[in-house]
Enzyme design. Structure first.
Site, PDB file in Angstrom:
ATOM      1  NE  ARG A  93      -0.448   0.191   5.107  1.00 19.66           N
ATOM      2  CZ  ARG A  93      -1.074   0.521   5.952  1.00 19.66           C
ATOM      3  NH1 ARG A  93      -2.358   1.109   5.968  1.00 19.66           N
ATOM      4  NH2 ARG A  93      -0.364   0.546   7.004  1.00 19.66           N
ATOM      5  CE  LYS A 113       2.638   3.311   5.502  1.00 15.96           C
ATOM      6  NZ  LYS A 113       2.845   2.742   7.025  1.00 15.96           N
ATOM      7  CG  ASP A 125      -7.685  -1.351   0.872  1.00 14.86           C
ATOM      8  OD1 ASP A 125      -6.525  -1.240   0.972  1.00 14.86           O
ATOM      9  OD2 ASP A 125      -8.947  -0.941   1.346  1.00 14.86           O
ATOM     10  CG  ASP A 252       7.905  -6.723   7.070  1.00 10.58           C
ATOM     11  OD1 ASP A 252       8.021  -7.658   7.834  1.00 10.58           O
ATOM     12  OD2 ASP A 252       6.842  -5.769   7.058  1.00 10.58           O
ATOM     13  CG  ASN A 253       7.305  -3.333   9.939  1.00 11.88           C
ATOM     14  OD1 ASN A 253       7.244  -2.910   8.794  1.00 11.88           O
ATOM     15  ND2 ASN A 253       6.619  -3.625  10.704  1.00 11.88           N
TER      16      ASN A 253
END
Length: 488
Positions: A93, A113, A125, A252-253
């Site tokens: 996203r 973002k 989405d 991943d962060n």
């Protein structure tokens, strides 16, 4: 100063081979409008703040129009989420709009973002909701003002488009900035697939751009790993010292630059609890406040594994063992400053650690107590009743206060000088969850003024700001049950 159309783009990540990213344009949103703009962040890319007044500004930072010179891509990465490896994540996203060079050679990613679906959306989405966007916009700047390495936030754009999470919500987009958004997981995705050439390509790219002083090192990949270890250790110490819990320390962060990255279910400590879990989705407490240093080490081990095609295993093991000493040294330095000590003596480590234990038993407000401690009178006959009473543990606390008073008298500076120094490291204001919630609820009614007021307070967290003193209050009763989760 630059206009929107004359920003100096240098899109290095988009120039990497296709396997590292997907070229994708943001998906258009209906009727975007500017909610908030950060002039301080704009200066980092030489953008004239007057540009925010143009109607095109919201169109550009909603992704409806592409900035001239930009080259939007979604970045590919994998990651360990709550300890379990997920083979491919990526910007599901978020979209890297491009990379801007400023007049002094600095490079800043513009990362949108909520820009819509990408190849990595995994049936999502691709959107962001207003509440999470406000929290990220505010917290990035709050952390920067607290001298914690972090991504920044350029602007917040609203849209009346509806987004569904637990329920129907208003959509929004935040543009965050950092020199790089490469993560530990950016290496993991290729290492776990056995794509060692790609691991090397990415390592060479990262070292060349962000660690150029390591290019000529005898073992540049090892030197890179050691520097990431050092930066991560120091970041963990910063978080612990200010009472900040990230909430989702997945690999991943984790930034390879040692930045606080991806503000989701974060929380600043209020009543001190070492086992504080800020993420309602963290059922096991994996990312509890007191677990963060350990998880930092665990995540670095994952990165080390991903770099094994470039680093000797024995070298990697030796490198990661530098993590604990680096963390401990930084933590001790930060905590010594927080209790007002400028020299080092035997027993100082135990002194501040014992105070932490007292705070935990008393469940005293973490931020406010360290700020109030600056007012401690070290003269032998001083009672300091107000400071003592806040711990509510006179039999246990009296011994500590006696040690503290005696230790302060060994310092060469006056109480007034010490108080001034302590007030420069112990903030008066942090982004408490209830403050963010008030701003969110007002914004949902199209009242965006609280975002700006709160931002103005958080940009000067060490100043008393008497007219804003209520922003330092602990959470009221209605906010004690506030929960944030991974959708936050």
């Amino acid at each position: 100063m630059k206009t929107l159309e004359t920003l100096s783009f240098d899109n290095t990540y988009a120039a990497l081979p296709e396997t590292f990213r997907q070229r994708v344009s943001p998906t258009v949103v209906p009727s975007p409008y500017l909610i908030a703009f950060n002039a301080d962040a704009a200066k980092l890319i030489d953008l004239d703040p007057e540009e925010a007044k143009r109607p095109e500004f919201a169109e550009y930072f909603a992704g409806n129009k592409l900035l001239p010179g930009s080259d939007p891509v979604a970045m590919k990465y994998a990651g360990h989420q709550f300890g379990h490896y997920v083979p491919q994540l990526g910007d599901g996203r978020a979209i890297l709009l491009g990379e801007v060079r400023n007049s002094i050679g600095g490079k800043w990613d513009l990362h949108l973002k909520g820009g819509g679906q990408t190849a990595f959306s995994r049936m999502g989405d691709g959107r962001a909701v207003l509440r999470s966007s406000i929290r990220e916009y505010l917290c990035g700047e709050a952390m920067h003002a607290l001298n914690v390495p972090t991504t920044r936030a350029l602007c917040l754009v609203g849209t009346d488009m509806e987004v569904y999470r637990e329920h129907q919500e208003t959509g929004a987009l935040v543009t965050r900035m950092a020199p790089s958004h490469v993560r530990f997981g950016s290496f993991e995705v290729f290492a776990h697939r056995g794509q060692t050439d790609e691991v090397k390509t990415l390592a060479d790219y990262v070292i060349g751009l962000y660690f150029p002083h390591l290019v000529a090192a005898e073992k540049p990949y090892l030197a890179f790993y050691r520097e990431v270890i050092s930066r991560t250790a120091e970041l963990m110490a910063h978080w612990q010292a200010i009472g900040f819990a990230h909430g989702v320390m997945n690999t991943d962060n984790m930034s390879i630059l040692g930045l606080t990255l991806d503000y989701g279910p974060f929380g600043f400590m209020e009543d001190f609890d070492p086992g504080f879990i800020c993420n309602h989705s963290d059922d096991t407490g994996r990312y509890a406040f007191d677990q963060q240093p350990r998880i930092g080490y665990w995540n670095l081990a994952c990165l080390g594994y991903a770099l094994m095609s470039l680093i000797d295993a024995d070298d990697a093991r030796a490198a990661i063992e530098t993590y604990a000493p680096a963390f401990n040294a930084k933590m001790n330095s930060l905590m010594m400053a927080k209790i007002g000590l400028q020299t080092s003596c035997d027993g100082d480590l135990k002194l501040w650690q014992d105070l932490i234990d007292l705070l935990a038993v008393a469940k005293t407000d973490y931020t406010n107590y360290f700020r109030i401690l600056g007012n401690f009178d070290s003269s032998p006959d001083a009672r300091n009743d107000g400071i003592r009473q806040r711990l509510k543990l006179a039999p246990m606390a009296d011994e500590w206060f006696n040690r503290y008073s005696a230790r302060l008298r060994e310092e060469s500076r006056t109480d007034a000088d010490r108080r001034e120094a302590m007030n420069q490291v112990n903030p008066r204001y942090v982004l408490r969850n209830y403050l963010a919630q008030v701003a969110i609820e007002k914004a949902e009614r199209k009242d965006f003024g609280e975002i700006e007021r709160l931002m103005s307070v958080l940009k000067h967290p060490f100043d008393d700001q008497p007219e804003m003193a209520h922003y330092a209050n602990p959470a009221p009763a209605w906010a004690r049950g506030l929960h944030v989760s991974c959708s936050s």
